[in-house]
Write a protein that holds these residues in place. Structure first.
Motif, short mmCIF file in Angstrom:
data_model
loop_
_atom_site.label_atom_id
_atom_site.label_comp_id
_atom_site.label_asym_id
_atom_site.label_seq_id
_atom_site.Cartn_x
_atom_site.Cartn_y
_atom_site.Cartn_z
N GLY A 1 -31.44 -21.38 14.09
CA GLY A 1 -31.91 -21.92 12.76
C GLY A 1 -32.81 -21.48 11.90
N LEU A 2 -34.08 -20.30 12.21
CA LEU A 2 -35.02 -20.22 12.21
C LEU A 2 -34.10 -18.32 11.38
N GLY A 3 -33.72 -17.67 11.91
CA GLY A 3 -32.97 -16.90 11.40
C GLY A 3 -32.28 -17.26 10.10
N LYS A 4 -32.01 -18.47 10.02
CA LYS A 4 -31.22 -18.82 8.66
C LYS A 4 -31.96 -18.84 7.56
N TYR A 5 -33.43 -20.24 8.31
CA TYR A 5 -34.08 -19.98 6.99
C TYR A 5 -34.64 -18.49 6.73
N GLN B 1 -42.33 -25.02 19.52
CA GLN B 1 -41.93 -25.95 20.04
C GLN B 1 -43.00 -26.63 20.83
N GLU B 2 -44.31 -25.77 21.74
CA GLU B 2 -44.81 -25.98 22.04
C GLU B 2 -46.52 -26.31 21.34
N LYS B 3 -47.05 -25.48 20.54
CA LYS B 3 -47.70 -25.51 19.86
C LYS B 3 -47.34 -26.31 18.21
N GLU B 4 -46.19 -26.57 17.65
CA GLU B 4 -46.53 -27.28 16.68
C GLU B 4 -45.11 -28.57 16.63
N ASN B 5 -44.71 -28.87 17.80
CA ASN B 5 -43.63 -30.15 18.14
C ASN B 5 -42.44 -30.51 17.30
N LEU B 6 -42.26 -28.78 17.20
CA LEU B 6 -40.70 -28.23 15.95
C LEU B 6 -39.54 -28.10 17.04
N PRO C 1 -35.96 -24.50 4.97
CA PRO C 1 -36.34 -25.47 5.42
C PRO C 1 -36.72 -26.69 4.79
N ARG C 2 -36.95 -27.90 5.36
CA ARG C 2 -36.88 -29.27 5.04
C ARG C 2 -38.99 -28.75 4.85
N ARG C 3 -39.61 -29.66 4.04
CA ARG C 3 -40.67 -29.29 3.90
C ARG C 3 -41.52 -29.66 4.85
N GLU C 4 -41.79 -30.69 6.28
CA GLU C 4 -42.68 -30.45 6.90
C GLU C 4 -42.34 -29.47 7.68
N THR C 5 -40.75 -28.67 7.92
CA THR C 5 -40.73 -27.87 8.55
C THR C 5 -41.28 -26.41 8.05
N VAL D 1 -44.43 -27.06 6.57
CA VAL D 1 -46.00 -27.00 6.57
C VAL D 1 -46.61 -26.63 8.21
N LYS D 2 -44.64 -26.95 9.46
CA LYS D 2 -45.60 -26.83 10.59
C LYS D 2 -45.40 -25.04 10.56
N LEU D 3 -44.30 -24.53 9.65
CA LEU D 3 -44.69 -23.38 9.81
C LEU D 3 -45.95 -22.22 9.56
N ALA D 4 -45.98 -22.88 8.55
CA ALA D 4 -47.41 -22.36 7.58
C ALA D 4 -48.54 -22.99 8.49
N ASP D 5 -48.63 -23.83 8.99
CA ASP D 5 -49.38 -24.25 10.20
C ASP D 5 -49.65 -23.76 11.32
N TYR D 6 -48.79 -23.22 11.89
CA TYR D 6 -48.53 -22.42 12.82
C TYR D 6 -48.76 -20.66 12.35
N TYR D 7 -48.79 -19.86 11.49
CA TYR D 7 -48.68 -18.82 10.91
C TYR D 7 -50.41 -18.96 10.33
N ASN D 8 -51.13 -19.79 9.93
CA ASN D 8 -52.01 -20.19 9.47
C ASN D 8 -52.23 -19.47 8.02
N VAL D 9 -51.40 -19.81 6.95
CA VAL D 9 -51.49 -19.08 5.82
C VAL D 9 -50.55 -20.04 5.25
N PRO D 10 -50.69 -20.15 3.64
CA PRO D 10 -50.36 -21.36 2.55
C PRO D 10 -49.05 -22.04 2.82
N VAL D 11 -48.51 -22.04 2.68
CA VAL D 11 -47.28 -22.83 2.41
C VAL D 11 -46.96 -22.16 0.97
N ALA D 12 -47.43 -22.05 0.16
CA ALA D 12 -47.04 -21.46 -0.85
C ALA D 12 -46.46 -19.91 -0.84
N TYR D 13 -47.26 -19.05 0.25
CA TYR D 13 -47.63 -17.49 0.61
C TYR D 13 -46.39 -17.56 1.10
N LEU D 14 -46.36 -18.38 2.35
CA LEU D 14 -44.63 -18.47 2.70
C LEU D 14 -43.63 -18.40 2.59
#
Length: 168
Positions: free
Chosen positions: A34-38, A23-28, A45-49, A51-64
């Motif tokens: 919900g995170l537990g269900k993911y 919420q604070e860093k990615e405005n998500l 997760p939706r595509r945007e989610t 991307v934001k998770l990958a950005d937060y963790y600094n990893v590629p979306v494909a890896y995540l």
């Protein structure tokens, strides 16, 4: 299997802490449940989610997402890959994740429909990147749906091509 739980735990975060950080860093806006269900793959997760998770963790979306290295490499080298090779790589990826099953047909159809909505949104907003991403997602979901229905999408295309020649 996605790597959401693995990456979160490696950072020493609880679901509650992660939800607050996102919420604070990615405005998500997302709740811990919900995170537990993911993480348990009860919900995608939706595509945007992603991307934001990958950005937060600094990893590629494909890896995540847990995409096998082989599929990621194939997708990254599509200029030298035939459609047939890409088709086969997607089927293999889906089989490795136990995604192909006649029991999943309705769910997979809904994913195709969701992606059609995403491309419509991208077209309406003149968002070329969203349209391009949605086209790829539609292709993947159609290939998996065809497998669920015990069709080979390539055979369906060939059948359509034959039909064109007969009607011309």
């Amino acid at each position: 299997m996605n790597r959401l739980r693995q990456v979160r735990k490696s950072k020493g975060l609880t679901l509650e802490e992660l939800a607050k950080e996102l919420q604070e860093k990615e405005n998500l806006k997302i709740v811990p449940n919900g995170l537990g269900k993911y993480e348990r793959e009860e919900r995608e997760p939706r595509r945007e989610t992603w991307v934001k998770l990958a950005d937060y963790y600094n990893v590629p979306v494909a890896y995540l997402m847990g995409l096998p290295d082989g599929l990621v490499q194939h997708i990254n080298k599509t200029q030298t890959m035939t459609f047939e090779e890409l088709h086969e790589a997607i089927i293999q990826w889906a089989e490795n994740r136990n995604m192909i099953s006649p029991k999943n047909t309705s769910r997979q159809y809904m994913k195709v429909s969701e992606e059609l909505g995403e491309i419509a949104e991208g077209i309406n907003k003149n968002n070329r990147e969203q349209v391009e991403d949605s086209l790829g997602d539609i292709l993947v979901t159609l290939i998996i749906l065809a497998q669920d229905l015990n069709f080979d999408l390539l055979d369906c295309l060939k059948s359509e091509e034959k039909s064109k020649h007969y009607h011309d």
